[in-house]
Design a protein around this motif. Structure first.
Motif, PDB file in Angstrom:
ATOM      1  N   GLN A 287       0.752  -0.970  -0.009  1.00  0.00           N
ATOM      2  CA  GLN A 287      -0.008   0.141  -0.033  1.00  0.00           C
ATOM      3  C   GLN A 287       0.891   1.197   0.122  1.00  0.00           C
ATOM      4  O   GLN A 287       0.342   2.335  -0.807  1.00  0.00           O
ATOM      5  CB  GLN A 287      -0.960  -0.012   1.302  1.00  0.00           C
ATOM      6  CG  GLN A 287      -2.038  -1.050   1.117  1.00  0.00           C
ATOM      7  CD  GLN A 287      -2.908  -1.381   2.641  1.00  0.00           C
ATOM      8  OE1 GLN A 287      -2.261  -0.890   3.494  1.00  0.00           O
ATOM      9  NE2 GLN A 287      -4.046  -1.537   2.343  1.00  0.00           N
ATOM     10  N   HIS A 292      -3.788   3.265  -3.430  1.00  0.00           N
ATOM     11  CA  HIS A 292      -4.960   3.296  -4.215  1.00  0.00           C
ATOM     12  C   HIS A 292      -6.021   4.238  -3.588  1.00  0.00           C
ATOM     13  O   HIS A 292      -6.516   4.022  -2.582  1.00  0.00           O
ATOM     14  CB  HIS A 292      -5.669   2.133  -4.404  1.00  0.00           C
ATOM     15  CG  HIS A 292      -5.028   0.956  -5.489  1.00  0.00           C
ATOM     16  ND1 HIS A 292      -4.772   1.264  -6.703  1.00  0.00           N
ATOM     17  CD2 HIS A 292      -4.401   0.054  -5.132  1.00  0.00           C
ATOM     18  CE1 HIS A 292      -4.347   0.362  -7.248  1.00  0.00           C
ATOM     19  NE2 HIS A 292      -3.840  -0.387  -6.365  1.00  0.00           N
ATOM     20  N   THR A 427     -12.328   6.166   1.309  1.00  0.00           N
ATOM     21  CA  THR A 427     -11.977   4.921   1.468  1.00  0.00           C
ATOM     22  C   THR A 427     -10.466   4.498   1.229  1.00  0.00           C
ATOM     23  O   THR A 427     -10.074   3.464   1.643  1.00  0.00           O
ATOM     24  CB  THR A 427     -12.912   3.913   0.656  1.00  0.00           C
ATOM     25  OG1 THR A 427     -12.659   4.327  -0.822  1.00  0.00           O
ATOM     26  CG2 THR A 427     -14.387   4.284   1.091  1.00  0.00           C
ATOM     27  N   GLY A 428      -9.999   5.178   0.281  1.00  0.00           N
ATOM     28  CA  GLY A 428      -8.476   5.210  -0.085  1.00  0.00           C
ATOM     29  C   GLY A 428      -7.818   5.293   1.218  1.00  0.00           C
ATOM     30  O   GLY A 428      -6.666   4.787   1.400  1.00  0.00           O
ATOM     31  N   ASN A 433     -11.546  -0.774  -1.387  1.00  0.00           N
ATOM     32  CA  ASN A 433     -11.928  -0.823  -2.655  1.00  0.00           C
ATOM     33  C   ASN A 433     -13.171  -0.522  -2.830  1.00  0.00           C
ATOM     34  O   ASN A 433     -14.058  -1.214  -2.481  1.00  0.00           O
ATOM     35  CB  ASN A 433     -11.475  -2.084  -3.594  1.00  0.00           C
ATOM     36  CG  ASN A 433     -11.739  -2.090  -4.795  1.00  0.00           C
ATOM     37  OD1 ASN A 433     -12.359  -1.353  -5.469  1.00  0.00           O
ATOM     38  ND2 ASN A 433     -11.242  -2.982  -5.589  1.00  0.00           N
ATOM     39  N   ARG A 435     -15.543  -0.976  -5.138  1.00  0.00           N
ATOM     40  CA  ARG A 435     -15.890  -1.941  -5.894  1.00  0.00           C
ATOM     41  C   ARG A 435     -16.312  -3.102  -5.186  1.00  0.00           C
ATOM     42  O   ARG A 435     -17.006  -4.155  -5.607  1.00  0.00           O
ATOM     43  CB  ARG A 435     -15.424  -2.376  -7.052  1.00  0.00           C
ATOM     44  CG  ARG A 435     -15.565  -1.268  -8.308  1.00  0.00           C
ATOM     45  CD  ARG A 435     -15.163  -2.036  -9.509  1.00  0.00           C
ATOM     46  NE  ARG A 435     -15.178  -1.222 -10.789  1.00  0.00           N
ATOM     47  CZ  ARG A 435     -14.011  -0.655 -11.546  1.00  0.00           C
ATOM     48  NH1 ARG A 435     -12.926  -1.079 -10.873  1.00  0.00           N
ATOM     49  NH2 ARG A 435     -14.190   0.199 -12.534  1.00  0.00           N
ATOM     50  N   ALA A 436     -15.654  -3.206  -3.916  1.00  0.00           N
ATOM     51  CA  ALA A 436     -15.595  -4.612  -3.328  1.00  0.00           C
ATOM     52  C   ALA A 436     -16.617  -4.716  -2.189  1.00  0.00           C
ATOM     53  O   ALA A 436     -17.532  -3.714  -2.094  1.00  0.00           O
ATOM     54  CB  ALA A 436     -14.211  -4.664  -2.404  1.00  0.00           C
ATOM     55  N   ARG A 483     -19.504   3.632  -7.422  1.00  0.00           N
ATOM     56  CA  ARG A 483     -18.434   2.597  -7.150  1.00  0.00           C
ATOM     57  C   ARG A 483     -17.588   2.577  -8.336  1.00  0.00           C
ATOM     58  O   ARG A 483     -16.413   2.413  -8.157  1.00  0.00           O
ATOM     59  CB  ARG A 483     -19.299   1.331  -7.187  1.00  0.00           C
ATOM     60  CG  ARG A 483     -20.082   1.230  -5.916  1.00  0.00           C
ATOM     61  CD  ARG A 483     -20.480  -0.155  -5.672  1.00  0.00           C
ATOM     62  NE  ARG A 483     -21.942  -0.481  -4.796  1.00  0.00           N
ATOM     63  CZ  ARG A 483     -23.063  -0.503  -5.071  1.00  0.00           C
ATOM     64  NH1 ARG A 483     -23.426  -0.604  -6.218  1.00  0.00           N
ATOM     65  NH2 ARG A 483     -24.144  -0.636  -4.214  1.00  0.00           N
ATOM     66  N   ALA A 487     -13.664   3.748  -7.952  1.00  0.00           N
ATOM     67  CA  ALA A 487     -12.690   2.586  -8.155  1.00  0.00           C
ATOM     68  C   ALA A 487     -11.409   3.491  -9.266  1.00  0.00           C
ATOM     69  O   ALA A 487     -10.323   3.351  -9.075  1.00  0.00           O
ATOM     70  CB  ALA A 487     -13.105   1.518  -8.579  1.00  0.00           C
ATOM     71  N   GLN A 490      -9.474   5.779  -7.875  1.00  0.00           N
ATOM     72  CA  GLN A 490      -8.165   5.222  -7.152  1.00  0.00           C
ATOM     73  C   GLN A 490      -7.164   4.533  -7.840  1.00  0.00           C
ATOM     74  O   GLN A 490      -6.053   4.065  -7.396  1.00  0.00           O
ATOM     75  CB  GLN A 490      -8.750   4.286  -6.107  1.00  0.00           C
ATOM     76  CG  GLN A 490      -9.607   4.786  -4.923  1.00  0.00           C
ATOM     77  CD  GLN A 490     -10.055   3.813  -4.071  1.00  0.00           C
ATOM     78  OE1 GLN A 490      -9.813   2.816  -4.371  1.00  0.00           O
ATOM     79  NE2 GLN A 490     -10.458   4.045  -2.808  1.00  0.00           N
ATOM     80  N   ARG A 492      -7.932   2.016  -9.860  1.00  0.00           N
ATOM     81  CA  ARG A 492      -7.786   0.490  -9.970  1.00  0.00           C
ATOM     82  C   ARG A 492      -8.372   0.163 -11.223  1.00  0.00           C
ATOM     83  O   ARG A 492      -9.176   0.832 -11.961  1.00  0.00           O
ATOM     84  CB  ARG A 492      -9.099  -0.110  -8.827  1.00  0.00           C
ATOM     85  CG  ARG A 492      -8.567   0.311  -7.377  1.00  0.00           C
ATOM     86  CD  ARG A 492      -9.469  -0.008  -6.422  1.00  0.00           C
ATOM     87  NE  ARG A 492      -8.908   0.300  -5.022  1.00  0.00           N
ATOM     88  CZ  ARG A 492      -8.223  -0.523  -4.158  1.00  0.00           C
ATOM     89  NH1 ARG A 492      -7.709  -1.704  -4.850  1.00  0.00           N
ATOM     90  NH2 ARG A 492      -7.929  -0.242  -3.202  1.00  0.00           N
TER      91      ARG A 492
END
Length: 492
Positions: A287, A292, A427-428, A433, A435-436, A483, A487, A490, A492
């Motif tokens: 990380q 991300h 969230t980063g 993630n 999308r998770a 979402r 992402a 980030q 991703r």
């Protein structure tokens, strides 16, 4: 009150690099501003007014509702006969102090208002009465988790959602309990057989659900913004800060100087460096090497929207991390201009604290239809502040509310984009993630029993944690877009 002048040398430096319901019209016909409606019982209840000190902007007027005077029954067999039997309360005031937001509260937070609340108000600008507007009565899904200190203070009250009406000086409210008398057979009453009561209802009908005790109409004046000079993006406002305001502002001192009206946007590289400064010790080697995280978005601080910090409870309450984001709508209606957003937020804040008995505004963040992000509950925008937004799932989560009602109205693209940018950054910070999916432990609610581990999307709607309409069908339908965009921000 102890006050501290804001100076750049305070010691904190920025570490960042920087419904009309047509049917309702029949309930109360438009009246001249000076006319007293015949339908309410005579006499005026005493007005309980929370008088604000001269230095404290805003105020709340609490007006007890009264039973509705009986109406002349319609002809037997009229389709509205049974509704007339419902318990009803209301209030009409042609002249009150200015207010801009309304809601109805009651003593028992565990009691539900099973019925309808309709309100019309008189504009100070035009002197005319608005159409009738429906108030969202299903507001128990918001709030502190069961058993928490915030929930068990003894000051928490049941309440409808607040409704923004703009600057007004007259109010007319009608509260009617639900009746569950239609069995779908279409048989109606048997009044034609001579068995009906003298008010046009069937003597065999079940009694309507009672309304909660001690209903009170709350009229909220957001007050004016503090008379301060508008600063640059990362500069403090001029003027003095109270001790409470200093504490709220200092919670963001890792990002901006104390007294800053906004937290400015950062570019990708500066955001990554800030991540290492804020949470480097909690990150894995991978990380740290490839974080991300979306670029930090611009956020208007509590200082920026003019929060009266003397209203909220002292101190801040934190959870361990931010594993999930719950998206909400405020259900306050869409009749506001973006320039009015600070006033709308000050009104919601005052309603949550003074009328509903919460320790602070419930949401961690708010966003208006122009896409401007605002700091909500005090404690620091980069921190895991415990909110009161999704009963049962406030721990290890954050709540962001789009100002407005989005059951039928589509949210503005700017608002959806703002949520995605906020999600990508926040969230980063905690390695999540968008999308998770993740697991949250329920603290108790109407969908999941206390202690159950629930598998939820990292970006969820309020209705995913509690049986509710929030955030409205139209906004809920945009969560897939949030979402994906978050992402992408980030990397991703």
């Amino acid at each position: 009150m102890f006050k501290i002048g804001i100076m750049r040398r305070y010691g904190f430096l920025a570490s960042s690099i920087g419904v009309t319901s047509a049917a309702a019209l029949a309930l109360s016909p438009a009246l001249p501003a000076t006319a007293a409606p015949a339908r309410w019982a005579t006499g005026h209840p005493a007005v309980r007014t929370e008088a604000a000190a001269a230095s404290v902007p805003g105020s709340t007027q609490s007006l007890p509702l009264r039973p509705r005077a009986p109406r002349t029954p319609r002809a037997p067999g009229h389709p509205g006969d049974r509704a007339l039997a419902a318990p009803e309360q209301g209030l009409y005031r042609a002249h009150v102090r200015h207010f801009s937001l309304v809601g109805v509260v009651w003593t028992d937070p565990g009691a539900e208002l099973r019925g309808s609340v309709q309100i019309r108000t008189r504009s100070t600008a035009t002197g005319t009465w608005s159409d009738w507007q429906d108030v969202d009565t299903h507001n128990a899904d918001h709030g502190a988790d069961p058993g928490t200190a915030e929930r068990t203070t003894g000051h928490v009250r049941g309440a409808t959602a607040p409704l923004w009406v703009g600057d007004s000086d007259g109010v007319d409210v009608h509260v009617r309990a639900d009746t569950d008398t239609d069995d779908g057979t279409g048989t109606g009453t048997d009044a034609d057989a001579g068995t009906g009561t003298d008010d046009g209802t069937d003597a065999t009908d079940p009694p309507p659900a009672p309304l909660p005790d001690d209903l009170s109409l709350e009229l909220v004046d957001p007050g004016d913004e503090p008379p301060t000079t508008e600063p640059g993006p990362d500069q403090p406002r001029t003027g003095e800060l109270t001790e409470e305001a200093t504490a709220a502002s200092a919670a963001n001192s890792d990002l901006v100087p104390v007294g800053a009206a906004e937290i400015p946007e950062l570019g990708p590289e500066d955001t990554e460096r800030e991540l290492l400064d804020l949470r480097g010790a909690d990150l894995t080697a991978d990380q740290r090497a490839k974080p991300h995280i979306g670029s930090r978005p611009r956020i208007v601080t509590r200082r920026g929207w003019g929060a009266d910090e003397s209203l909220r409870a002292h101190g801040f309450v934190y959870t361990k991390k931010v594993k999930a984001v719950f998206v909400h709508h405020t259900a306050t209606g869409n009749n506001y201009r973006c320039a009015q957003t600070p006033s709308v937020i000050r009104s919601i804040y005052r309603y949550h604290v003074k009328s509903m008995g919460w320790r602070d505004i419930g949401y961690n963040f708010l966003v208006d239809k122009c896409g401007t992000l605002y700091e909500g509950r005090a404690g620091g925008v980069a921190k895991a502040v415990l909110g009161a937004h999704t009963m049962g799932f406030n721990s290890d989560s954050m709540g962001v509310a789009v100002i407005g009602t989005y059951s039928k109205t589509k949210p503005a693209k700017a608002a959806v984009t703002a949520i995605a940018r906020l999600v990508a950054w926040k969230t980063g910070l905690y390695g999540m993630n968008p999308r998770a999916k993740t697991y949250l432990r329920s603290a108790g609610g109407n969908l999941y029993q206390k202690g159950k581990n629930v598998h939820l999307n990292v970006v969820s709607g309020h209705r995913d944690g509690f049986a509710t309409d929030c955030p409205g069908r139209q906004l809920y339908g945009k969560l897939g877009t949030v979402r994906s965009a978050a992402a992408r921000y980030q990397g991703r």
